[in-house]
Design a protein around this motif. Structure first.
Motif, PDB file in Angstrom:
ATOM      1  N   PRO A 129       3.033  10.189  -1.281  1.00 33.30           N
ATOM      2  CA  PRO A 129       4.129  10.078  -2.177  1.00 33.30           C
ATOM      3  C   PRO A 129       3.900  11.212  -3.167  1.00 33.30           C
ATOM      4  CG  PRO A 129       2.825   7.913  -1.849  1.00 33.30           C
ATOM      5  CD  PRO A 129       2.055   8.936  -1.271  1.00 33.30           C
ATOM      6  N   MET A 132       2.234   9.590  -7.693  1.00 36.01           N
ATOM      7  CA  MET A 132       1.169   8.578  -7.397  1.00 36.01           C
ATOM      8  C   MET A 132       0.288   8.478  -8.555  1.00 36.01           C
ATOM      9  SD  MET A 132       0.387   6.712  -4.632  1.00 36.01           S
ATOM     10  CE  MET A 132      -0.902   5.588  -4.101  1.00 36.01           C
ATOM     11  N   HIS A 140       3.139   1.347  -4.431  1.00 37.24           N
ATOM     12  CA  HIS A 140       3.059   2.412  -3.560  1.00 37.24           C
ATOM     13  C   HIS A 140       2.309   1.727  -2.206  1.00 37.24           C
ATOM     14  CE1 HIS A 140       4.085   6.023  -5.409  1.00 37.24           C
ATOM     15  NE2 HIS A 140       3.505   5.597  -6.729  1.00 37.24           N
TER      16      HIS A 140
END
Length: 358
Positions: A129, A132, A140
């Motif tokens: 990602p 993060m 997430h």
């Protein structure tokens, strides 16, 4: 435009023409701005020279470097964009649930389906990602488990009608954490016995949140309740086993454990994705569906020869042979010498730097 030896490339030089490996695979596309990582890759693939903008000479100002760095990161893939969109929405959903709100199922499912339109560009070993942080680990984690569960359901031969429900079950599997004390979820130190017990209530909270939601099939609801159950009955919260655990929950459990090991948590660092696969296999004996685990490991390591990896000792090399009986331990060519990871047990693949699909 000028052609320069790789040995003379500088950080922030911009590639003017596509770069191909000796096998004809595209390594870098036109317009890429060189960083140390790209230099490592070019050297590992023995690329002699590349075409760059200008002469590659002169000292850049900090402002110029900033502009080029921004140019290098500006392009965002559709997968990454829709991931961020779902992340932002799921953040609001969890906040609402903590405050006693209801689950906006239709919009949540719609946004997940939009993300899944780009699943062909997702690989759990490589995808990271863009934003993060440890505080949002659970958000997430839920999206990553959804993506991986969708793929695993497909790989394991579940009917297509089950793929999106499995992904939705993956997205919602930890939703019960909305009812767990945030201070416990984000604690960096060792949890007390009481705190551990509260964490272990999240499957029941999750099922309570979902059981009366219209439009959710039983598999999705049971995934929230059963994703910590195990084949031998050693799991929680009900200690059920075998056929009493829903297939969705068994699939989601594999993805859940893998992503939990390979992502940073408030209380520990992540481990290598390849080491995560090895530990998943070792620790899951008798605990997880063996067919699902083996299928996951085989598919996750299905790279063509030439894939560039970084070993745990920092060396960079290319995979030249994979023994499918030990898929996480291929032979790696490092500077012309072969490192056989099936024999060199003290080494493992730390990172897949650049891969080619088979």
């Amino acid at each position: 435009m000028s052609v320069v030896p790789v040995s003379q490339l500088k950080i922030n030089d911009r590639i003017n023409e596509p770069v191909f490996t000796k096998r004809g695979n595209l390594l870098f596309d036109k317009g890429l701005v060189i960083s140390q990582r790209e230099l490592d890759i070019l050297r590992a693939f023995f690329i002699p020279s590349v075409s760059i903008d200008g002469k590659g000479e002169g000292v850049e100002t900090p402002a110029q470097k900033s502009e080029e760095t921004e140019a290098a990161v500006l392009p965002v893939s559709p997968l990454a964009m829709e991931y961020e969109n779902l992340l932002a929405f799921y953040r609001k959903v969890m906040f609402s649930l903590r405050s006693g709100g209801s689950l906006p199922l239709l919009e949540l499912r719609t946004r997940l389906e939009v993300l899944l339109q780009h699943i062909d560009h997702y690989h759990a070993l490589k995808f990271s990602p863009r934003s993060m942080n440890l505080r949002e680990y659970l958000l997430h984690h839920s999206i990553l488990v959804a993506l991986t569960s969708y793929q695993l359901a497909k790989w394991c031969g579940l009917p297509p009608k089950d793929w999106i429900p499995v992904a939705l079950g993956g997205l919602l599997h930890d939703i019960g954490n909305a009812k767990v004390d945030e201070n416990i979820l984000e604690k960096k130190g060792t949890l007390t016995q009481a705190e551990q017990e509260e964490i272990r209530t999240h499957p029941i909270h999750g099922y309570q949140l979902l059981k009366n939601v219209a439009g959710l099939n039983e598999g999705i609801k049971l995934s929230a309740l059963q994703h910590h159950e195990r084949e031998d009955g050693s799991g929680y919260p009900m200690a059920v086993k075998g056929e009493k655990v829903h297939t969705y929950a068994k699939i989601i459990a594999v993805a859940d454990i893998y992503h939990a090991m390979t992502r940073a948590r408030p209380y520990r660092k992540p481990i290598s994705p390849y080491l995560g696969l090895e530990q998943l296999q070792a620790q899951s004996f008798g605990k997880l569906n063996p067919s699902f685990v083996q299928t996951f490991i085989q598919k996750m390591t299905e790279f063509s020869n030439g894939t560039l990896v970084r070993l745990s000792n920092g060396q960079i090399g290319a995979i030249v042979f994979s023994d499918r009986s030990q898929p996480t331990r291929p032979w790696v060519n490092v500077d012309g010498g072969i490192v056989n990871l099936t024999l060199e047990r003290g080494l493992y693949i730390q990172e897949v730097i650049h891969y080619f699909e088979p």
